[in-house]
Design an enzyme around this catalytic site. Sequence first.
Site, PDB file in Angstrom:
ATOM      1  N   GLN A  94       0.857  -1.201   0.000  1.00 57.55           N
ATOM      2  CA  GLN A  94       0.000   0.000   0.000  1.00 57.55           C
ATOM      3  C   GLN A  94       0.887   1.243   0.000  1.00 57.55           C
ATOM      4  OE1 GLN A  94      -2.642   0.548   3.388  1.00 57.55           O
ATOM      5  NE2 GLN A  94      -3.955   1.945   2.229  1.00 57.55           N
ATOM      6  N   HIS A 110      -8.644   2.062  -0.784  1.00 56.65           N
ATOM      7  CA  HIS A 110      -9.065   1.988  -2.195  1.00 56.65           C
ATOM      8  C   HIS A 110      -9.039   0.558  -2.699  1.00 56.65           C
ATOM      9  CE1 HIS A 110      -4.691   2.563  -2.023  1.00 56.65           C
ATOM     10  NE2 HIS A 110      -4.618   1.795  -3.112  1.00 56.65           N
ATOM     11  N   PHE A 111      -9.931   0.274  -3.617  1.00 53.31           N
ATOM     12  CA  PHE A 111      -9.883  -0.966  -4.390  1.00 53.31           C
ATOM     13  C   PHE A 111      -9.274  -0.660  -5.748  1.00 53.31           C
ATOM     14  CE2 PHE A 111     -13.480  -2.133  -1.622  1.00 53.31           C
ATOM     15  CZ  PHE A 111     -13.116  -3.425  -1.260  1.00 53.31           C
TER      16      PHE A 111
HETATM   17  P1  AMP Z   1      -1.534   1.080  -3.498  1.00 50.99           P
HETATM   18  O1  AMP Z   1      -0.098   0.843  -3.883  1.00 50.99           O
HETATM   19  O2  AMP Z   1      -2.392  -0.132  -3.368  1.00 50.99           O
HETATM   20  O3  AMP Z   1      -1.621   1.994  -2.281  1.00 50.99           O
HETATM   21  O4  AMP Z   1      -2.158   1.869  -4.724  1.00 50.99           O
HETATM   22  C1  AMP Z   1      -1.992   3.229  -4.899  1.00 50.99           C
HETATM   23  C2  AMP Z   1      -2.117   3.505  -6.357  1.00 50.99           C
HETATM   24  O5  AMP Z   1      -2.371   4.880  -6.517  1.00 50.99           O
HETATM   25  C3  AMP Z   1      -0.891   3.159  -7.187  1.00 50.99           C
HETATM   26  O6  AMP Z   1      -1.213   2.155  -8.147  1.00 50.99           O
HETATM   27  C4  AMP Z   1      -0.527   4.497  -7.845  1.00 50.99           C
HETATM   28  O7  AMP Z   1      -0.114   4.354  -9.185  1.00 50.99           O
HETATM   29  C5  AMP Z   1      -1.819   5.277  -7.744  1.00 50.99           C
HETATM   30  N1  AMP Z   1      -1.693   6.721  -7.685  1.00 50.99           N
HETATM   31  C6  AMP Z   1      -0.856   7.454  -6.899  1.00 50.99           C
HETATM   32  N2  AMP Z   1      -1.047   8.766  -7.113  1.00 50.99           N
HETATM   33  C7  AMP Z   1      -2.032   8.864  -8.051  1.00 50.99           C
HETATM   34  C8  AMP Z   1      -2.663   9.969  -8.699  1.00 50.99           C
HETATM   35  N3  AMP Z   1      -2.349  11.228  -8.424  1.00 50.99           N
HETATM   36  N4  AMP Z   1      -3.628   9.689  -9.619  1.00 50.99           N
HETATM   37  C9  AMP Z   1      -3.963   8.417  -9.909  1.00 50.99           C
HETATM   38  N5  AMP Z   1      -3.405   7.349  -9.318  1.00 50.99           N
HETATM   39  C10 AMP Z   1      -2.442   7.560  -8.413  1.00 50.99           C
END
Ligand code: AMP
Length: 138
Positions: A91, A97-98
């Site tokens: 994470q 988030h999903f």
């Molecule tokens: P996680 O690693 O499960 O916490 O997923 C977080 C996700 O958010 C990652 O896949 C990132 O690529 C995505 N992410 C981070 N910043 C942004 C942003 N500004 N817009 C869209 N996605 C994002």
Amino acid sequence: MCVFCKIISGDIPAHKVYEDENFLAFLDIKPINPGHTLIIPKNHYANLSEIPENELSNMILIVKKVAVLLTKKLNFTDYTISENNGPLAGQSVAHFHFHIIPRFENDILTDWDHKERRVGEKEYKPGEAEEIIKKILA
Ligand code: AMP
Ligand code: ZN
């Protein structure tokens, strides 16, 4: 304010897929596959443990709605829903988030899905599963 709260407030842009009073879905900025979408509650909770049950129940219905929408509009059939809790789980944004990840033959998740778990050393040793069950049920 966390990065997803900034998306909700409009302080940073996102490619929005779906929005209602309580939830927002938008394209992941670094997609595993094209159409990789994130769904977030508009209230900030760090993870699955924190989100209240009633909100989670409503959210999973939105996950289904958005996933089906994506399959139809982007013309794919298979997808993975994932959700990470804590840095060891990968994470990177501490706003619950999903992920909805469209899946394709031999994509970058295929190794993780099908190879790692099939090698013998990943199996439980005799008695190990029973020990784990004992802890869970105690
Ligand atoms: P996680 O690693 O499960 O916490 O997923 C977080 C996700 O958010 C990652 O896949 C990132 O690529 C995505 N992410 C981070 N910043 C942004 C942003 N500004 N817009 C869209 N996605 C994002
Ligand atoms: Zn947040």
